[in-house]
Enzyme design. Structure first.
Site, PDB file in Angstrom:
ATOM      1  N   ASN A  14       0.949  -0.973   0.131  1.00 19.86           N
ATOM      2  CA  ASN A  14      -0.040   0.070   0.036  1.00 19.86           C
ATOM      3  C   ASN A  14       0.896   1.264   0.017  1.00 19.86           C
ATOM      4  OD1 ASN A  14      -1.920   2.151   0.556  1.00 19.86           O
ATOM      5  ND2 ASN A  14      -2.371   1.469   2.449  1.00 19.86           N
ATOM      6  N   TRP A  15       0.849   2.076  -1.188  1.00 17.56           N
ATOM      7  CA  TRP A  15       1.759   3.202  -1.324  1.00 17.56           C
ATOM      8  C   TRP A  15       1.467   4.354  -0.542  1.00 17.56           C
ATOM      9  CZ3 TRP A  15       3.031   2.680  -7.319  1.00 17.56           C
ATOM     10  CH2 TRP A  15       4.047   1.861  -7.585  1.00 17.56           C
ATOM     11  N   LYS A  16       0.220   4.283  -0.399  1.00 17.07           N
ATOM     12  CA  LYS A  16      -0.616   5.477   0.389  1.00 17.07           C
ATOM     13  C   LYS A  16      -0.468   6.566  -0.546  1.00 17.07           C
ATOM     14  CE  LYS A  16      -0.179   3.544   4.707  1.00 17.07           C
ATOM     15  NZ  LYS A  16       0.026   3.453   6.189  1.00 17.07           N
ATOM     16  N   HIS A 101      -9.397   1.772   5.281  1.00 13.45           N
ATOM     17  CA  HIS A 101      -8.105   1.863   5.904  1.00 13.45           C
ATOM     18  C   HIS A 101      -8.334   2.903   7.217  1.00 13.45           C
ATOM     19  CE1 HIS A 101      -4.060   2.830   6.672  1.00 13.45           C
ATOM     20  NE2 HIS A 101      -3.541   1.635   5.971  1.00 13.45           N
ATOM     21  N   GLU A 103      -6.428   5.179   7.932  1.00 13.22           N
ATOM     22  CA  GLU A 103      -6.311   6.518   7.606  1.00 13.22           C
ATOM     23  C   GLU A 103      -7.404   7.207   7.081  1.00 13.22           C
ATOM     24  OE1 GLU A 103      -2.718   5.614   5.542  1.00 13.22           O
ATOM     25  OE2 GLU A 103      -1.775   5.151   7.284  1.00 13.22           O
ATOM     26  N   GLU A 173      -4.919  -4.180  11.233  1.00  9.83           N
ATOM     27  CA  GLU A 173      -3.972  -2.863  11.302  1.00  9.83           C
ATOM     28  C   GLU A 173      -4.046  -2.442  12.642  1.00  9.83           C
ATOM     29  OE1 GLU A 173      -2.188  -2.449   7.092  1.00  9.83           O
ATOM     30  OE2 GLU A 173      -3.816  -0.999   7.268  1.00  9.83           O
ATOM     31  N   GLY A 179       3.017   2.877  10.749  1.00  5.29           N
ATOM     32  CA  GLY A 179       4.048   3.899  10.559  1.00  5.29           C
ATOM     33  C   GLY A 179       4.618   4.397  11.818  1.00  5.29           C
ATOM     34  N   SER A 220       4.040  -1.383  10.394  1.00  2.00           N
ATOM     35  CA  SER A 220       5.226  -1.392  10.602  1.00  2.00           C
ATOM     36  C   SER A 220       5.992  -2.962  10.217  1.00  2.00           C
ATOM     37  CB  SER A 220       5.674  -1.134  11.779  1.00  2.00           C
ATOM     38  OG  SER A 220       5.361   0.294  12.378  1.00  2.00           O
ATOM     39  N   GLY A 241       3.067  -0.800   4.281  1.00  2.00           N
ATOM     40  CA  GLY A 241       3.057   0.453   3.930  1.00  2.00           C
ATOM     41  C   GLY A 241       4.487   0.904   3.439  1.00  2.00           C
ATOM     42  N   GLY A 242       5.238   1.606   4.446  1.00  2.00           N
ATOM     43  CA  GLY A 242       6.507   2.230   4.254  1.00  2.00           C
ATOM     44  C   GLY A 242       7.477   1.529   3.572  1.00  2.00           C
TER      45      GLY A 242
HETATM   46  P1  13P Z   1       3.401   0.800   7.346  1.00  2.00           P
HETATM   47  O1  13P Z   1       3.708  -0.544   6.996  1.00  2.00           O
HETATM   48  O2  13P Z   1       3.964   2.128   6.994  1.00  2.00           O
HETATM   49  O3  13P Z   1       3.214   0.680   9.106  1.00  2.00           O
HETATM   50  O4  13P Z   1       1.806   0.874   7.068  1.00  2.00           O
HETATM   51  C1  13P Z   1       0.933  -0.243   7.377  1.00  2.00           C
HETATM   52  C2  13P Z   1      -0.439   0.106   6.573  1.00  2.00           C
HETATM   53  O5  13P Z   1      -0.948   1.097   6.847  1.00  2.00           O
HETATM   54  C3  13P Z   1      -0.789  -0.531   5.292  1.00  2.00           C
HETATM   55  O6  13P Z   1      -2.068  -0.340   4.775  1.00  2.00           O
END
Ligand code: 13P
Length: 259
Positions: A14-16, A101, A103, A173, A179, A220, A241-242
């Site tokens: 997930n690149w956000k 999600h 966020e 999650e 993050g 993470s 994500g990251g």
């Molecule tokens: P991170 O891997 O950056 O913690 O993000 C997780 C996430 O929200 C994937 O959807």
């Protein structure tokens, strides 16, 4: 999907709100070339809407790398300024859709009822919804994790029949792990996966016999800790994500989760 050792492994990037078109295309080229198609392994990338076409041009949407969307408006098309419907996603070869999600729940006020509409719309369009659930820090501290997960699961499947629910993928999650560099433990991920499946069983009973819902862990996840999550009982893969932004790091991570 069947239970036990032969279960499908899913690794999702997930690149956000990251990457433009050139970078998206290059990343997909590299990852699609590096990952041979393996039976029992599904790898998908979720670029921002603006980079979906570039990701596709780079090879996403093909056999070794599926294409996902980070969100959808719950309709095929229509007069909804600024939104993206399922027709548009289908046109790009999108197979998976993130729904709910954290966020979006936190920053954009998305509630369980809206998440349920998105899940239903994705299913109606023949796509696989990936429903994100998870407690925040204070909820965990106050022992409310299980209640939060049950509420979010019940909310997301509201109005869905058992046949539809069998097509849903889940992602646990925890908000505090996203993050933060502070992942949940594999035991916490396994516990959440069990709670999630229990909530579904409580609601659907025998109609879900023989089906064990696929559950990913996200928060993470990196190339160093990914294998431990993949080994956690009842965890079917990772939503990253990251650590997915760098193509080489992501390929390493995929190979560790689903060799
Ligand atoms: P991170 O891997 O950056 O913690 O993000 C997780 C996430 O929200 C994937 O959807």
């Amino acid at each position: 999907m069947t239970a036990g050792a032969g279960r499908e492994r899913l690794v999702f990037a997930n690149w956000k709100m990251h990457k433009g078109q050139a970078e998206a295309q290059a990343w997909c080229r590299r990852v699609a070339a590096a990952l041979a198609l393996r039976p029992g392994r599904v790898v998908a990338v979720f670029p921002p809407f603006t980079a979906l076409a570039a990701a596709r041009a780079g090879g996403a949407g093909g056999e070794s790398l599926a294409l996902g969307a980070q969100d959808v408006y719950p309709a095929t098309a229509g007069a909804v300024t600024g939104e993206v419907g399922t027709d548009q996603l289908a046109d790009l070869g999108v197979r998976f859709v993130l729904c709910g999600h954290s966020e979006r729940r936190r920053l954009l006020g998305e509630d369980d009822a809206l998440v349920a509409r998105k899940v239903a719309a994705a299913l109606a369009a023949g796509m696989t919804p990936v429903v994100c659930v998870g407690e925040d820090g204070p909820e965990r501290e106050h022992g409310r994790t299980e209640a939060v997960l049950r509420r979010q699961v019940a909310g997301a499947v509201e109005g869905l029949g058992a046949e539809a629910v069998r097509r849903v993928v889940w992602a646990y999650e925890p908000v505090w792990a996203i993050g933060s560099g502070r992942p949940a433990t594999p035991e916490q991920a396994a516990e959440a996966a069990a709670t999630l499946r229990q909530s579904l069983r409580a609601r659907y009973g025998a109609a879900l016999d023989g089906h064990e819902a696929p559950v990913l862990y996200g928060g993470s996840v990196d190339p160093e800790n990914a294998a431990a999550f993949a080994r956690a009982p009842g965890v079917d893969g990772a939503l990253v994500g990251g650590a997915s932004l760098d193509a080489e790091a992501f390929v390493t991570l995929v190979e560790r989760v689903a060799p």
